[in-house]
Design a protein around this motif. Structure first.
Motif, PDB file in Angstrom:
ATOM      1  N   UNK A  51     -32.216  43.216 -14.811  1.00 50.36           N
ATOM      2  CA  UNK A  51     -31.784  42.024 -14.083  1.00 50.36           C
ATOM      3  C   UNK A  51     -30.310  42.032 -13.732  1.00 50.36           C
ATOM      4  N   UNK A  52     -29.438  42.438 -14.667  1.00 50.14           N
ATOM      5  CA  UNK A  52     -27.999  42.451 -14.391  1.00 50.14           C
ATOM      6  C   UNK A  52     -27.665  43.507 -13.335  1.00 50.14           C
ATOM      7  N   UNK A  53     -28.330  44.660 -13.389  1.00 46.68           N
ATOM      8  CA  UNK A  53     -28.093  45.687 -12.372  1.00 46.68           C
ATOM      9  C   UNK A  53     -28.437  45.155 -10.990  1.00 46.68           C
ATOM     10  N   UNK A  54     -29.522  44.383 -10.891  1.00 49.17           N
ATOM     11  CA  UNK A  54     -29.927  43.798  -9.612  1.00 49.17           C
ATOM     12  C   UNK A  54     -28.830  42.866  -9.094  1.00 49.17           C
ATOM     13  N   UNK A  55     -28.254  42.075  -9.986  1.00 45.24           N
ATOM     14  CA  UNK A  55     -27.190  41.156  -9.573  1.00 45.24           C
ATOM     15  C   UNK A  55     -25.946  41.908  -9.118  1.00 45.24           C
ATOM     16  N   UNK A  56     -25.587  42.979  -9.810  1.00 44.87           N
ATOM     17  CA  UNK A  56     -24.411  43.765  -9.427  1.00 44.87           C
ATOM     18  C   UNK A  56     -24.612  44.422  -8.066  1.00 44.87           C
ATOM     19  N   UNK A  57     -25.827  44.909  -7.803  1.00 46.50           N
ATOM     20  CA  UNK A  57     -26.097  45.493  -6.480  1.00 46.50           C
ATOM     21  C   UNK A  57     -25.987  44.436  -5.386  1.00 46.50           C
ATOM     22  N   UNK A  58     -26.514  43.223  -5.657  1.00 48.02           N
ATOM     23  CA  UNK A  58     -26.425  42.152  -4.663  1.00 48.02           C
ATOM     24  C   UNK A  58     -24.977  41.745  -4.426  1.00 48.02           C
ATOM     25  N   UNK A  59     -24.186  41.624  -5.502  1.00 48.07           N
ATOM     26  CA  UNK A  59     -22.779  41.219  -5.364  1.00 48.07           C
ATOM     27  C   UNK A  59     -21.978  42.261  -4.591  1.00 48.07           C
ATOM     28  N   UNK A  60     -22.299  43.546  -4.790  1.00 46.61           N
ATOM     29  CA  UNK A  60     -21.572  44.607  -4.083  1.00 46.61           C
ATOM     30  C   UNK A  60     -21.745  44.495  -2.569  1.00 46.61           C
ATOM     31  N   UNK A  61     -22.912  44.008  -2.135  1.00 48.41           N
ATOM     32  CA  UNK A  61     -23.158  43.851  -0.699  1.00 48.41           C
ATOM     33  C   UNK A  61     -22.248  42.776  -0.086  1.00 48.41           C
ATOM     34  N   UNK A  62     -21.743  41.863  -0.905  1.00 46.20           N
ATOM     35  CA  UNK A  62     -20.974  40.715  -0.411  1.00 46.20           C
ATOM     36  C   UNK A  62     -19.464  40.901  -0.500  1.00 46.20           C
ATOM     37  N   UNK A  63     -18.994  42.054  -0.989  1.00 43.16           N
ATOM     38  CA  UNK A  63     -17.562  42.187  -1.257  1.00 43.16           C
ATOM     39  C   UNK A  63     -16.705  42.231   0.010  1.00 43.16           C
ATOM     40  N   UNK A  64     -17.289  42.619   1.127  1.00 44.57           N
ATOM     41  CA  UNK A  64     -16.512  42.669   2.369  1.00 44.57           C
ATOM     42  C   UNK A  64     -16.677  41.409   3.213  1.00 44.57           C
ATOM     43  N   UNK A  65     -17.407  40.411   2.716  1.00 49.14           N
ATOM     44  CA  UNK A  65     -17.642  39.178   3.474  1.00 49.14           C
ATOM     45  C   UNK A  65     -16.351  38.362   3.527  1.00 49.14           C
ATOM     46  N   UNK A  66     -16.007  37.881   4.708  1.00 49.51           N
ATOM     47  CA  UNK A  66     -14.763  37.107   4.880  1.00 49.51           C
ATOM     48  C   UNK A  66     -14.985  35.605   4.786  1.00 49.51           C
ATOM     49  N   UNK A  67     -16.227  35.152   4.979  1.00 49.83           N
ATOM     50  CA  UNK A  67     -16.528  33.717   4.925  1.00 49.83           C
ATOM     51  C   UNK A  67     -16.284  33.225   3.497  1.00 49.83           C
ATOM     52  N   UNK A  68     -15.324  32.302   3.263  1.00 46.50           N
ATOM     53  CA  UNK A  68     -15.005  31.893   1.891  1.00 46.50           C
ATOM     54  C   UNK A  68     -16.162  31.191   1.185  1.00 46.50           C
ATOM     55  N   UNK A  69     -17.021  30.486   1.942  1.00 41.77           N
ATOM     56  CA  UNK A  69     -18.159  29.803   1.326  1.00 41.77           C
ATOM     57  C   UNK A  69     -19.155  30.828   0.789  1.00 41.77           C
ATOM     58  N   UNK A  70     -19.488  31.825   1.611  1.00 39.30           N
ATOM     59  CA  UNK A  70     -20.433  32.866   1.192  1.00 39.30           C
ATOM     60  C   UNK A  70     -19.842  33.698   0.047  1.00 39.30           C
ATOM     61  N   UNK A  73     -20.085  31.726  -3.140  1.00 35.45           N
ATOM     62  CA  UNK A  73     -21.488  31.685  -3.578  1.00 35.45           C
ATOM     63  C   UNK A  73     -21.881  32.982  -4.278  1.00 35.45           C
ATOM     64  N   UNK A  74     -21.522  34.126  -3.705  1.00 29.91           N
ATOM     65  CA  UNK A  74     -21.899  35.420  -4.274  1.00 29.91           C
ATOM     66  C   UNK A  74     -21.234  35.631  -5.639  1.00 29.91           C
ATOM     67  N   UNK A  75     -19.956  35.251  -5.761  1.00 31.72           N
ATOM     68  CA  UNK A  75     -19.273  35.433  -7.043  1.00 31.72           C
ATOM     69  C   UNK A  75     -19.857  34.503  -8.106  1.00 31.72           C
TER      70      UNK A  75
END
Length: 587
Positions: A111-130, A133-135
Motif C-alpha cells: 500500500x505505501x509503495x502504491x502511494x509513493x508511486x502516485x505522489x511521484x506522478x504529482x511532483x511536477x504539478x504547478x497547480x497549488x491545490x492539486x 492534495x497529493x502531499x
C-alpha cells in the motif's frame, strides 16, 4: 452544468458548499455513492474530465469509509480509464491513492509503495491545490502505516499549504494526521493539542460528525494522560455515529479505544471481551491492516489479566502479520521509491533556485547596461555631471549587491546538490549515491584478469525493538555509532552508503570473493563486540550481511547483482541473524 452537478451533491446541513461533498464521504457515504453514480450515468457524455475526476475521488473515499469494495473498484477503474483516455495524470494518481488507502487498511504490504508511486506522478504539478492534495494523500498513507518520521514533517508542510490556500477542511485533516504521528512517537500531550486544533477547525465549518470522529483519536491521548472517563465518553459518542453511517474501520478503532478505557478504569474483563468481539469483526470485514494494533492491544491486556497463553498467542500473530507485510524485498522497494520521491523534491528546489539565479543574472546585466548608459550621458551632459555620478554610483552599488546575491544563490544550489547524495543522519552516501557508484562499477567491469567487484548488503537485526524500547532518538544514536565503526573499518577498501531505514550497502571495487568474505566477517564481528554509550540504554547490536560478486557471467548487471546480495541477506536473516551469507554465485 459543472456547478449544477456539484450543487446536486452538496446537501450537508450546516457545512459550507465548498466542503459539503467532502463531509458527505463521512456523514453519508452510501448516499453519496448513489448520487455520484446517478450523475455519472446521466451526464457521462457532457461531464468535463475535471468534474468527473472529482466525483470519482469522492466516490472512492466514501466507498473506503463504508467498506464498499464494489464501489471502490468502480471508482478506481473509471479513474484509470479517464487517465488513459485523456492522458490525465491526476486521475491516475487519484486511483493510486485510493488503492493505497484500501490496501493499507486491509493489510496489503504494498500500500505505501502504491502511494509513493502516485505522489511521484504529482511532483511536477504547478497547480497549488492539486499539489497540496497529493502531499496530503501521501502524508495520510505514512500516517496509516505509522511511519511518523516521514509522516510528521510532510503533514506539517501540508498544513502550511492549506493555510495559504484558505482551505480550513484540508487544514483540519492534516492536523488530525499530525496528531496521529505524534501519538506514534509517544508525544501524547502534543498529539492531544493537534487533535484539539483539528476539532476546532472542523467545528468552525459545521462538520459536527468530524468533530466527534477526531474526538475518538483525542480519547486515546486522554487515556495516556490519565483522563479515562473523558476518553470513554468521546469514544462511545464516536462509535454511535460511525455505526449509524456505516464507517467500518473507524467503528473498529472506536471499539478498541472503549476497551482501553475499560482497562484504565479497572474493568479488565469488559476490556478483554470488547477486544475479542472487535478482533473477530475486523477479521470478518477483511480489515487485516488494523489487526496488528488490535492484537497487540489485547496481548497487553491479557498479560496484565494473567492470561499469559492469550498474550503470547496474540504477540506471535502480530509478529507473523508484520513479517508477511514487511518482507526485505518490499522494504527495499519502498526505500527506493521514497528516496526517488525525496530526491525529486530536492531537484525541483534546485531548479527553482537556478531559475531565480537566471533572473538575477539578467537583472545584473540590465543594471550594468544602465550604468554604462548613464555614464555616457554624464560625459555628454557636463551641466548635470554631479547628478549623473550619483545615479551611476547607485546603479553600480545595486549591480554589486546583485552579484553577491547571485553568488550566494549559486553556492546554495551547489550545497543542495551535494546534500542530495548524502544521508543526513549518518553522513555516509545515500541510496542515490550508491546507485550512481554501483552503476559506474557495472559499466567499468570487464577485465577478467582483475578480481570481481564485491557488494555487501548490511541490515541491523531487530532494530525496531530498539526504537520501541528506548525511542527513535536513542535508536538514531545507536545507528550513528555503528555506522561510524562501519565507515572506519571499511576505510579505503570500499564505499559505505545508507540505502534505506537501517539497511546499508558496501561496494568494494576489484576486491574478490575471499577478501570480501573476510571483510564482511570483520564488520559483523566488530559490530557485535562494539561497546555502545551507556546513555543509549542498549547493551549491544548485531547485523546480518549478504554478499554477492559482479562476475560478468552469472551476475552481470546492477539489478541481478542487487537481487543476489538481497537473497543472501534474506538467507542470513532466516538462518538466525548475526551472520554473513555469500550468494550462491560466489562459490
Amino acid at each position: 452544468m459543472a456547478v449544477w452537478l456539484l450543487a446536486a451533491l452538496a446537501h450537508a446541513d450546516g457545512v459550507p458548499e465548498r466542503y459539503a461533498q467532502r463531509y458527505r464521504t463521512v456523514s453519508d457515504p452510501h448516499g453519496l455513492i448513489e448520487d455520484v453514480r446517478k450523475q455519472l450515468d446521466t451526464h457521462s457524455e457532457t461531464l468535463p474530465p475535471t468534474q468527473e475526476r472529482e466525483l470519482l475521488w469522492l466516490m472512492g473515499n466514501a466507498a473506503i469509509n463504508s467498506n464498499d469494495d464494489a464501489a471502490l473498484a468502480e471508482a478506481t477503474l473509471r479513474l484509470d480509464s479517464l487517465a488513459a483516455a485523456r492522458d490525465d495524470t491526476v486521475a491516475s494518481a487519484a486511483a493510486g491513492f485510493l488503492r493505497s488507502r484500501h490496501d493499507i487498511e486491509n493489510g496489503d504490504g504494498d500500500g505505501l509503495s502504491e502511494a509513493l508511486r502516485a505522489a511521484a506522478k504529482m511532483q511536477d504539478v504547478r497547480d497549488p491545490v492539486v499539489a497540496a492534495w497529493a502531499k496530503y494523500a501521501l502524508c495520510d498513507s505514512y500516517t496509516l502505516v505509522e511511519d511518523a518520521r516521514n509522516g510528521l514533517p510532510l503533514c506539517q508542510q501540508v498544513q502550511m499549504n492549506y493555510r495559504e490556500l484558505g482551505d480550513t477542511w484540508g487544514l483540519a485533516e492534516a492536523e488530525n494526521d499530525e496528531g496521529a504521528n505524534l501519538a506514534t512517537l509517544n508525544r501524547a500531550a502534543e498529539a492531544a493539542k493537534a487533535y484539539e486544533r483539528s476539532r476546532a477547525h472542523f467545528r468552525s465549518v459545521g462538520a459536527d460528525q468530524l468533530v466527534v470522529m477526531v474526538g475518538d483519536n483525542l480519547a486515546r491521548m486522554y487515556l495516556e494522560l490519565g483522563r479515562a472517563h473523558e476518553a470513554l465518553a468521546l469514544s462511545q459518542a464516536s462509535l454511535a455515529q460511525e455505526q449509524a453511517t456505516g464507517r467500518v474501520s473507524d467503528a473498529l478503532l472506536s471499539r478498541a479505544n472503549i476497551a482501553r478505557a475499560y482497562e484504565a478504569m479497572g474493568r479488565r474483563a469488559d476490556a478483554l471481551e470488547q477486544m475479542k468481539t472487535t478482533i473477530a469483526d475486523a477479521q470478518a470485514a477483511g480489515k487485516e491492516g488494523l489487526l496488528p494494533d488490535l492484537l497487540q492491544t489485547r496481548s497487553g491486556m491479557a498479560e496484565k489479566a494473567g492470561n499469559n497463553a492469550l498474550a503470547l498467542a496474540d504477540a506471535r500473530e502480530v509478529i507473523r502479520l508484520l513479517a508477511d507485510r514487511r518482507s526485505p524485498a518490499l522494504r527495499s522497494t519502498e526505500s527506493a521509491l521514497e528516496a526517488r520521491y525525496v530526491t525529486r523534491e530536492k531537484e525541483l528546489r534546485i531548479r527553482d533556485l537556478e531559475h531565480q539565479n537566471r533572473l538575477k543574472d539578467l537583472a545584473l546585466k540590465a543594471a550594468q547596461a544602465e550604468a554604462e548608459r548613464q555614464d555616457e550621458a554624464r560625459r555628454r551632459q557636463t551641466l548635470s555631471s554631479m547628478i549623473a555620478k550619483l545615479v551611476a554610483g547607485g546603479l553600480i552599488l545595486i549591480a554589486a549587491l546583485l552579484f553577491l546575491l547571485l553568488r550566494a544563490q549559486r553556492r546554495h544550489a551547489a550545497e543542495l546538490s551535494e546534500q542530495a547524495l548524502r544521508d543526513p543522519l549518518t553522513g555516509v552516501g545515500n541510496r542515490r549515491a550508491f546507485l550512481q557508484r554501483a552503476s559506474a562499477l557495472v559499466r567499468m567491469h570487464g577485465d577478467p584478469r582483475q578480481p570481481p567487484h564485491v557488494l555487501m548488503l548490511i541490515d541491523f537485526d531487530h532494530f525496531k525493538r530498539i526504537n520501541d524500547s528506548v525511542g527513535h532518538p536513542q535508536g538514531d544514536r545507536v545507528l550513528a555509532v555503528v555506522v561510524d565503526h562501519l565507515r572506519e573499518t571499511v576505510g579505503k577498501f570500499g564505499h559505505l552508503a545508507r540505502i534505506g531505514g537501517e539497511e546499508f550497502a558496501v561496494l568494494c571495487p576489484h576486491f574478490g570473493a575471499e577478501a570480501g568474505i573476510r571483510l564482511a566477517e570483520v564488520l559483523r564481528a566488530g559490530v557485535a563486540a562494539l561497546p555502545l554509550p551507556a546513555e543509549v540504554q542498549v547493551e549491544h547490536v548485531t547485523v546480518s550481511i549478504g554478499l554477492a560478486l559482479l562476475d560478468g557471467v552469472r551476475c552481470s548487471d546492477l539489478d541481478g547483482w542487487m537481487r543476489a546480495a538481497d537473497a543472501a541477506l534474506y538467507a542470513a536473516k532466516s538462518y538466525g541473524r548475526d551472520r554473513v551469507v555469500a550468494s550462491a554465485l560466489v562459490s
